[in-house]
Design a protein around this motif. Structure first.
Motif, PDB file in Angstrom:
ATOM      1  N   ASN A  78       0.820  -1.216   0.000  1.00  0.00           N
ATOM      2  CA  ASN A  78       0.000   0.000   0.000  1.00  0.00           C
ATOM      3  C   ASN A  78       0.851   1.262   0.000  1.00  0.00           C
ATOM      4  N   ALA A  79       2.021   1.199   0.614  1.00  0.00           N
ATOM      5  CA  ALA A  79       2.918   2.359   0.584  1.00  0.00           C
ATOM      6  C   ALA A  79       3.486   2.568  -0.816  1.00  0.00           C
ATOM      7  N   ARG A  83      -5.281 -13.211   0.964  1.00  0.00           N
ATOM      8  CA  ARG A  83      -6.517 -12.620   0.442  1.00  0.00           C
ATOM      9  C   ARG A  83      -6.761 -11.235   1.047  1.00  0.00           C
ATOM     10  N   VAL A  84      -6.531 -11.108   2.348  1.00  0.00           N
ATOM     11  CA  VAL A  84      -6.698  -9.797   2.996  1.00  0.00           C
ATOM     12  C   VAL A  84      -5.744  -8.783   2.387  1.00  0.00           C
ATOM     13  N   VAL A  85      -4.481  -9.176   2.246  1.00  0.00           N
ATOM     14  CA  VAL A  85      -3.462  -8.265   1.715  1.00  0.00           C
ATOM     15  C   VAL A  85      -3.812  -7.828   0.293  1.00  0.00           C
ATOM     16  N   TRP A  91      -4.648  -4.106  -1.000  1.00  0.00           N
ATOM     17  CA  TRP A  91      -3.855  -3.505  -2.082  1.00  0.00           C
ATOM     18  C   TRP A  91      -4.776  -2.951  -3.160  1.00  0.00           C
ATOM     19  N   LEU A  92      -5.789  -3.726  -3.534  1.00  0.00           N
ATOM     20  CA  LEU A  92      -6.724  -3.276  -4.567  1.00  0.00           C
ATOM     21  C   LEU A  92      -7.492  -2.039  -4.115  1.00  0.00           C
ATOM     22  N   ALA A 141      -5.984   5.500  -4.872  1.00  0.00           N
ATOM     23  CA  ALA A 141      -4.925   6.288  -5.512  1.00  0.00           C
ATOM     24  C   ALA A 141      -5.395   6.804  -6.870  1.00  0.00           C
ATOM     25  N   ILE A 142      -6.071   5.956  -7.629  1.00  0.00           N
ATOM     26  CA  ILE A 142      -6.615   6.378  -8.926  1.00  0.00           C
ATOM     27  C   ILE A 142      -7.638   7.491  -8.727  1.00  0.00           C
ATOM     28  N   LEU A 143      -8.468   7.360  -7.701  1.00  0.00           N
ATOM     29  CA  LEU A 143      -9.451   8.414  -7.394  1.00  0.00           C
ATOM     30  C   LEU A 143      -8.752   9.730  -7.070  1.00  0.00           C
TER      31      LEU A 143
END
Length: 327
Positions: free
Chosen positions: A185-186, A304-306, A310-311, A317-319
């Motif tokens: 995420n960073a 799955r959580v990670v 991330w998604l 970030a796109i927003l």
């Protein structure tokens, strides 16, 4: 500066981290700098006990070496005010995290620094950051993303800066609970701010510093993705959180930090909601906080959580980029 220079910066930081980590990880193992796992945490985490921590040292060294060298190639002088401010926060918060990790791992005091001690350090670094920043030509108005409006804060602006820096460093620190969760995420968040620094501001040294962090984190992910061979510890998470806030402030994109760093915000809010609900109602909203542990206890696999987080980070970030660049 063109796209190829940014790619070179990513590559350099990535290479330094990838080459240094296999040397540094056995060194941490020999020193028995292993992670202690809280007994109240998910049972699946018990197997992580003893995994080397304080890997944030490699991230910080890689970023500082790469950023200073590359910035000197871009503008001749790597020690601009902007670079100095980011270095102050990145290294300063990293040092604070290192002390915390050292107390936990070496002195075997599992809680590390007390909350009061940590906050004093965080507030102190944030205050120095503001005092230097105010000597520059800066505005005390907040730009509203996606609009031409600005909100003038005046004397409230220094309070906002300090809250942002302390809040961001703690938010990233809270998120650092699963293999690769913070690193991924960073990468997304710093990558978004690198694009903004390069194309919108433009602040070339900030873009180079941001992209150097992206490269170092991508290299670190080679060893931190599930199953992790090393953790970044508070050394890395506090440094990354502080630097993220510092970059947003320097670019005068303070509100975008909430959007682009939305995963970190959600993790922090989950802890706050959990504490308030338990104190007022005697009931928990989540099975466990921060939020990533709630989904683990719901039966989701760690990977799955990670990947889900991330998604979410990528979508946010796109927003943020859409609101600032394309709207």
């Amino acid at each position: 500066m063109n796209e190829y220079f940014l790619l070179l910066t990513i590559g350099a930081a990535f290479l330094i981290t990838v080459l240094a980590s296999p040397i540094f990880i056995p060194f941490l193992q020999r020193l028995k700098f292993g992670q202690s796992i809280r007994p109240e945490g998910p049972k699946s985490h018990i197997k992580k006990t003893g995994t080397p921590t304080m890997g944030g040292i490699v991230i910080i060294l890689s970023v500082v070496i790469t950023a200073l060298f590359m910035i000197s190639r871009v503008i001749g002088n790597p020690f601009t005010v902007e670079t100095g401010l980011i270095l102050l926060v990145f290294v300063g918060y990293g040092l604070l995290g290192f002390i915390d990790d050292f107390i936990k791992v070496v002195l075997k005091r599992n809680l590390g620094l007390t909350s009061k001690q940590k906050l004093i350090g965080q507030f102190g670094i944030a205050a120095i950051f503001y005092l230097v920043l105010r000597t520059q030509d800066m505005t005390t108005a907040l730009a509203i993303p996606g609009t031409t409006f600005e909100l003038e804060l005046g004397l409230l602006y220094p309070i906002l800066i300090i809250v942002m820096m302390v809040g961001s460093s703690n938010a990233v620190n809270l998120t650092d609970g699963l293999d690769g969760l913070v690193s991924g995420n960073a990468v997304i968040a710093f990558g978004a701010f690198a694009i903004l620094a390069w194309s919108v501001a433009p602040q070339l040294e900030v873009a180079v510093f941001s992209i150097a962090i992206v490269g170092a984190l991508l290299g670190f992910l080679m060893f931190n993705a599930y199953p992790a061979k090393v953790f970044m510890g508070d050394t890395g998470s506090l440094a990354l959180g502080g630097a993220l806030a510092a970059i947003a402030i320097i670019l005068q994109l303070e509100i975008l930090l909430i959007i682009i760093g939305g995963v970190f915000v959600m993790e922090t809010l989950s802890v706050m909601i959990q504490v308030v609900s338990f104190k007022l109602r005697g009931k928990r909203v989540f099975l466990m906080s921060p939020l990533h542990h709630h989904f683990e206890l719901k039966g989701w696999s760690e990977w799955r959580v990670v990947m889900t987080f991330w998604l979410m980070g990528f979508a946010l970030a796109i927003l943020g980029l859409y609101l600032e660049v394309w709207l």
